[in-house]
Write a protein that holds these residues in place. Structure first.
Motif, PDB file in Angstrom:
ATOM      1  N   VAL B  59      10.503  -4.920   2.583  1.00  0.00           N
ATOM      2  CA  VAL B  59       9.570  -5.432   1.594  1.00  0.00           C
ATOM      3  C   VAL B  59       8.250  -4.682   1.692  1.00  0.00           C
ATOM      4  CG1 VAL B  59       8.435  -7.474   0.733  1.00  0.00           C
ATOM      5  CG2 VAL B  59      10.637  -7.671   1.892  1.00  0.00           C
ATOM      6  N   ARG B  60       7.728  -4.639   2.898  1.00  0.00           N
ATOM      7  CA  ARG B  60       6.412  -4.075   3.134  1.00  0.00           C
ATOM      8  C   ARG B  60       6.501  -2.546   3.238  1.00  0.00           C
ATOM      9  NH1 ARG B  60       3.118  -3.055   7.261  1.00  0.00           N
ATOM     10  NH2 ARG B  60       4.780  -3.139   8.795  1.00  0.00           N
ATOM     11  N   ASP B  61       5.529  -1.858   2.709  1.00  0.00           N
ATOM     12  CA  ASP B  61       5.462  -0.414   2.915  1.00  0.00           C
ATOM     13  C   ASP B  61       4.931  -0.126   4.316  1.00  0.00           C
ATOM     14  OD1 ASP B  61       6.159  -0.370   0.314  1.00  0.00           O
ATOM     15  OD2 ASP B  61       4.380   0.674  -0.419  1.00  0.00           O
ATOM     16  N   TYR B  62       5.259   1.030   4.819  1.00  0.00           N
ATOM     17  CA  TYR B  62       4.608   1.475   6.045  1.00  0.00           C
ATOM     18  C   TYR B  62       3.175   1.847   5.717  1.00  0.00           C
ATOM     19  CZ  TYR B  62       9.063   1.750   8.474  1.00  0.00           C
ATOM     20  OH  TYR B  62      10.254   1.447   9.053  1.00  0.00           O
ATOM     21  N   ASP B  63       2.292   1.583   6.658  1.00  0.00           N
ATOM     22  CA  ASP B  63       0.881   1.860   6.435  1.00  0.00           C
ATOM     23  C   ASP B  63       0.393   2.807   7.524  1.00  0.00           C
ATOM     24  OD1 ASP B  63      -1.706   1.859   5.663  1.00  0.00           O
ATOM     25  OD2 ASP B  63      -2.024  -0.309   5.828  1.00  0.00           O
ATOM     26  N   PHE B  64       0.200   4.045   7.166  1.00  0.00           N
ATOM     27  CA  PHE B  64      -0.239   5.047   8.130  1.00  0.00           C
ATOM     28  C   PHE B  64      -1.652   5.529   7.805  1.00  0.00           C
ATOM     29  CE2 PHE B  64       4.497   6.059   8.201  1.00  0.00           C
ATOM     30  CZ  PHE B  64       4.721   5.338   9.362  1.00  0.00           C
ATOM     31  N   ARG B  65      -2.415   5.790   8.843  1.00  0.00           N
ATOM     32  CA  ARG B  65      -3.777   6.288   8.667  1.00  0.00           C
ATOM     33  C   ARG B  65      -3.884   7.734   9.160  1.00  0.00           C
ATOM     34  NH1 ARG B  65      -4.781   1.970   6.401  1.00  0.00           N
ATOM     35  NH2 ARG B  65      -6.564   0.618   6.817  1.00  0.00           N
ATOM     36  N   ILE B  66      -4.590   8.534   8.392  1.00  0.00           N
ATOM     37  CA  ILE B  66      -4.832   9.917   8.783  1.00  0.00           C
ATOM     38  C   ILE B  66      -6.332  10.089   8.970  1.00  0.00           C
ATOM     39  CG2 ILE B  66      -4.387  12.326   8.199  1.00  0.00           C
ATOM     40  CD1 ILE B  66      -1.866  10.647   8.175  1.00  0.00           C
ATOM     41  N   LEU B 117      -9.474   0.269  13.556  1.00  0.00           N
ATOM     42  CA  LEU B 117      -8.354   0.215  12.615  1.00  0.00           C
ATOM     43  C   LEU B 117      -7.843  -1.212  12.514  1.00  0.00           C
ATOM     44  CD1 LEU B 117      -6.359   3.401  13.648  1.00  0.00           C
ATOM     45  CD2 LEU B 117      -7.602   3.015  11.522  1.00  0.00           C
ATOM     46  N   PRO B 118      -7.539  -1.660  11.315  1.00  0.00           N
ATOM     47  CA  PRO B 118      -7.010  -3.016  11.167  1.00  0.00           C
ATOM     48  C   PRO B 118      -5.668  -3.144  11.876  1.00  0.00           C
ATOM     49  CG  PRO B 118      -6.775  -1.775   9.137  1.00  0.00           C
ATOM     50  CD  PRO B 118      -7.608  -0.939  10.046  1.00  0.00           C
ATOM     51  N   SER B 119      -5.379  -4.318  12.368  1.00  0.00           N
ATOM     52  CA  SER B 119      -4.055  -4.510  12.965  1.00  0.00           C
ATOM     53  C   SER B 119      -3.046  -4.545  11.819  1.00  0.00           C
ATOM     54  CB  SER B 119      -4.021  -5.809  13.745  1.00  0.00           C
ATOM     55  OG  SER B 119      -4.132  -6.896  12.861  1.00  0.00           O
ATOM     56  N   GLY B 120      -1.819  -4.280  12.154  1.00  0.00           N
ATOM     57  CA  GLY B 120      -0.823  -4.218  11.098  1.00  0.00           C
ATOM     58  C   GLY B 120      -0.555  -2.799  10.676  1.00  0.00           C
ATOM     59  N   ILE B 121      -1.391  -1.893  11.146  1.00  0.00           N
ATOM     60  CA  ILE B 121      -1.183  -0.462  10.916  1.00  0.00           C
ATOM     61  C   ILE B 121       0.089  -0.031  11.649  1.00  0.00           C
ATOM     62  CG2 ILE B 121      -2.099   1.799  11.539  1.00  0.00           C
ATOM     63  CD1 ILE B 121      -3.513   0.631   9.277  1.00  0.00           C
ATOM     64  N   ASP B 122       0.850   0.836  11.004  1.00  0.00           N
ATOM     65  CA  ASP B 122       2.082   1.282  11.630  1.00  0.00           C
ATOM     66  C   ASP B 122       1.926   2.572  12.423  1.00  0.00           C
ATOM     67  OD1 ASP B 122       4.231  -0.614  10.538  1.00  0.00           O
ATOM     68  OD2 ASP B 122       3.090  -0.074   8.753  1.00  0.00           O
ATOM     69  N   GLY B 123       0.926   3.356  12.084  1.00  0.00           N
ATOM     70  CA  GLY B 123       0.765   4.604  12.809  1.00  0.00           C
ATOM     71  C   GLY B 123      -0.504   5.327  12.411  1.00  0.00           C
ATOM     72  N   VAL B 124      -0.941   6.225  13.261  1.00  0.00           N
ATOM     73  CA  VAL B 124      -2.161   6.990  13.025  1.00  0.00           C
ATOM     74  C   VAL B 124      -1.929   8.442  13.388  1.00  0.00           C
ATOM     75  CG1 VAL B 124      -4.627   7.098  13.483  1.00  0.00           C
ATOM     76  CG2 VAL B 124      -3.397   4.985  13.930  1.00  0.00           C
ATOM     77  N   GLY B 145       1.712  -0.753  20.289  1.00  0.00           N
ATOM     78  CA  GLY B 145       2.872  -0.508  19.438  1.00  0.00           C
ATOM     79  C   GLY B 145       2.618   0.369  18.229  1.00  0.00           C
ATOM     80  N   VAL B 146       1.422   0.937  18.136  1.00  0.00           N
ATOM     81  CA  VAL B 146       1.129   1.818  17.014  1.00  0.00           C
ATOM     82  C   VAL B 146       1.542   3.247  17.380  1.00  0.00           C
ATOM     83  CG1 VAL B 146      -0.704   2.727  15.542  1.00  0.00           C
ATOM     84  CG2 VAL B 146      -0.781   0.353  16.318  1.00  0.00           C
ATOM     85  N   ARG B 312       6.693  12.746   8.091  1.00  0.00           N
ATOM     86  CA  ARG B 312       8.072  12.581   8.562  1.00  0.00           C
ATOM     87  C   ARG B 312       8.117  12.028   9.965  1.00  0.00           C
ATOM     88  NH1 ARG B 312       9.511  17.803   6.042  1.00  0.00           N
ATOM     89  NH2 ARG B 312       8.692  18.731   7.952  1.00  0.00           N
ATOM     90  N   ILE B 313       7.273  12.572  10.842  1.00  0.00           N
ATOM     91  CA  ILE B 313       7.311  12.147  12.239  1.00  0.00           C
ATOM     92  C   ILE B 313       6.863  10.699  12.361  1.00  0.00           C
ATOM     93  CG2 ILE B 313       6.325  12.524  14.520  1.00  0.00           C
ATOM     94  CD1 ILE B 313       6.186  15.480  13.855  1.00  0.00           C
ATOM     95  N   LEU B 314       5.821  10.344  11.641  1.00  0.00           N
ATOM     96  CA  LEU B 314       5.339   8.963  11.715  1.00  0.00           C
ATOM     97  C   LEU B 314       6.448   7.993  11.318  1.00  0.00           C
ATOM     98  CD1 LEU B 314       1.708   9.260  10.258  1.00  0.00           C
ATOM     99  CD2 LEU B 314       2.324   8.457  12.540  1.00  0.00           C
TER     100      LEU B 314
END
Lengths: 341, 341
Positions: B59-66, B117-124, B145-146, B312-314
């Motif tokens: 349902v949820r999209d992945y949320d990645f920060r650059i 960074l807000p929690s709930g982020i999937d990766g940075v 876990g990020v 891709r890696i994220l």
DNA sequence: AACCCATTGAGGTGTGCAACTCTTTTTGAC
DNA sequence: GTCAAAAAGAGTTGCACACCTCAATGGGTT
């Protein structure tokens, strides 16, 4: 506009989901007028089919054929290995790659291989030589709806959908620049060896090479190209002859395979350190000799990249999706001792 | 073993589909013993979740920060543009990339950006300098876990999951080899300019550069490195000083940004043709000067490749899927006038 | 013995599309 | 005007998984 679904398109176009599906997948049984309406709705909504959903729903796997040359050419064996690795990964993606081998130096054989492909194939990638029979076969396939890609060596006057490989003119020019700069102001002769001048890639490399040497490096003179069919023994003979016949030889460019032959000849002649040697393709052997200094620079096209790119392009074109040019462009890699992967 | 599904795993492990799902997606409420059993079944069956099905069902999209640097560095602006292009494409893949900018030269600021960074982020993915506060922040994120990736410049003693960028030691060595070979037997001095020696990538380049020059090219002498913060004006001043102070200067290596500064200084000094200039990064400006001959060779890391690879890696790491090393390796590209893309 | 709570199961719904069947409507030829 | 063919609609199922609810089980607690 967020995520549009087929249903949105159906509503917008005022038709049923089934009709939209027929249009999108090019199935028959839809009036031209209706097709127009649906396409208009698709464009207006900016609809893009979800690749995950469609791959998931697809019953049949895509069936792609890869046609590679037989023979001892190390680069081709490397390419073969990369395609095998890619095949394993693509299986999960519902894409089946099957790899065949034919004698690429024989245009009729390549054409025959293309013509004898079973129907129902979704796409082909082929290392083809530029021969009328091959062009014909490619066009016939393309016209029957099969996606055709040329690999390593292009057949530009055919209706192939895409070419996966480097710009070989530029590769030849690059080799010339490397040699010109590495030789420096010294005067002398430069020998060039190719696999076969029936292969378009080798002609192009020759052309680019001679262009730059003659234009930019007047201190150098390119000797007539020798053909050696990418076979170690013949290449060794050719290189040996160059070294013996020309005491003022300052560099060798081998545009084809069989690098081991040049290396043997160089070592036998005792000119390893004063004759610049630029070759193609990073293999375990060329890599070793690049470190030792026998090879001064390598020009490479990344076989892994080519295999992955081929698979991506085949499926993208098959699904009517756009390709990402930057991602699919095969670079002309220059490797020195220091920047090998 | 063909295509295994979650249901096969459930049967093999003797549990229900719901339980397998809980294990696979790391949800709570499963006994340790049961988790073991399920994992054993997964390994035994060679189960791999179908990426298309799981992305579709999510349902949820992945949320990645650059996190990229502010400033005028052309390469970073290029990287930014490539990330924006990648972001558009990834939207269809249910992956959301958001791009932030911080002052990378300020370790505390980078750390603060990571911590806020807000929690709930999937990766940075972050262009980070090697600073204790940054290391701490990365480790904290990783432990929660990020997925954390370092970009362009690594922080190797942190628990980042992956580094996306080139081997900068090797890049420095490559620059040295190019200069050594292009200069030829002439004797003289070589100037090196860097952005900041607080950035790990620049230190590494310096190290590799000096190593090769001193070991392989005794005719050359590397002058003390000048820091110019990637700013055109400072770079121009540094290059100008090099050219004025050393009449026997034969080459300049700019390991950082601000290539336009070197070019201006070279043109002002009238030494365009006899001083070899090796720089980093292919940009519209460096490209133009490579064609003209002001720049003799460029060392590049493909920004587009890096952006796509990062995405891709994220997602692969986030989904626990393996990455394809050959595909994600960022090459040290050498560009001469002839092999530019 | 009554109760609590961690585990586990069962089952349903949703995801976006492909592909198929079965109707219904429209079109066009004669 | 008749009738068959063509076109369009409606509806279903499958794909492999995520995510959720509700109920059942059973061991340990008091």
């Amino acid at each position: 506009m967020g995520k549009m679904t087929l249903e949105d398109v159906a509503r917008e176009a005022g038709v049923s989901l089934a009709t939209v599906d027929r249009v999108v997948n090019g199935r028959m049984g839809v009036h031209a007028r209706t097709i127009e309406r649906v396409n208009a709705a698709i464009k207006q909504l900016g609809f893009l089919s979800d690749p995950h959903a469609s791959r998931l729903a697809r019953v049949r796997d895509y069936d792609f054929r890869i046609i590679l040359p037989t023979g001892e050419n190390e680069f081709m064996q490397n390419l073969d290995a990369e395609f095998r690795a890619t095949r394993e990964r693509q299986l999960q993606e519902r894409v089946r790659l099957s790899i065949e081998h034919v004698d690429t130096f024989d245009g009729v054989a390549v054409a025959a291989a293309l013509e004898s492909l079973p129907s129902g194939i979704d796409g082909v990638a082929v290392v083809a030589l530029d021969h009328p029979a091959v062009t014909e076969a490619i066009n016939a396939l393309a016209d029957s709806g099969v996606v055709v890609l040329t690999l390593v060596s292009d057949v530009p006057n055919s209706r192939r959908a895409h070419y996966v490989g480097i710009d070989n003119f530029a590769a030849g020019r690059t080799a010339a620049s490397l040699i010109g700069r590495f030789v420096g102001p010294r005067e002398g002769k430069v020998g060039m060896i190719a696999g076969s001048l029936a292969l378009r890639d080798h002609i192009e490399r020759q052309f680019g090479f001679e262009q730059i040497i003659s234009r930019e490096y007047p201190n150098l003179e390119v000797l007539p190209v020798r053909e050696a069919r990418d076979e170690n023994a013949r290449v060794e003979a050719a290189a040996g002859a160059l070294l013996k016949d020309h005491s003022d030889l300052v560099a060798i460019y081998n545009a084809g395979g069989g690098q081991a032959g040049v290396i043997k000849a160089l070592e036998a002649s005792g000119h390893v350190s004063d004759v610049i040697f630029v070759a193609h393709e990073l293999t375990p052997s060329t890599r070793r000799h690049l470190v030792r200094g026998t090879v001064d620079a390598l020009i490479n096209q990344d076989a892994g990249h080519m295999a992955r790119s081929t698979a991506r392009i085949l499926t993208a074109l098959r699904e009517g999706r756009p390709i990402v040019p930057g991602q699919e462009h095969i670079r002309i890699d220059i490797f020195l001792r220091d920047n090998m992967p």
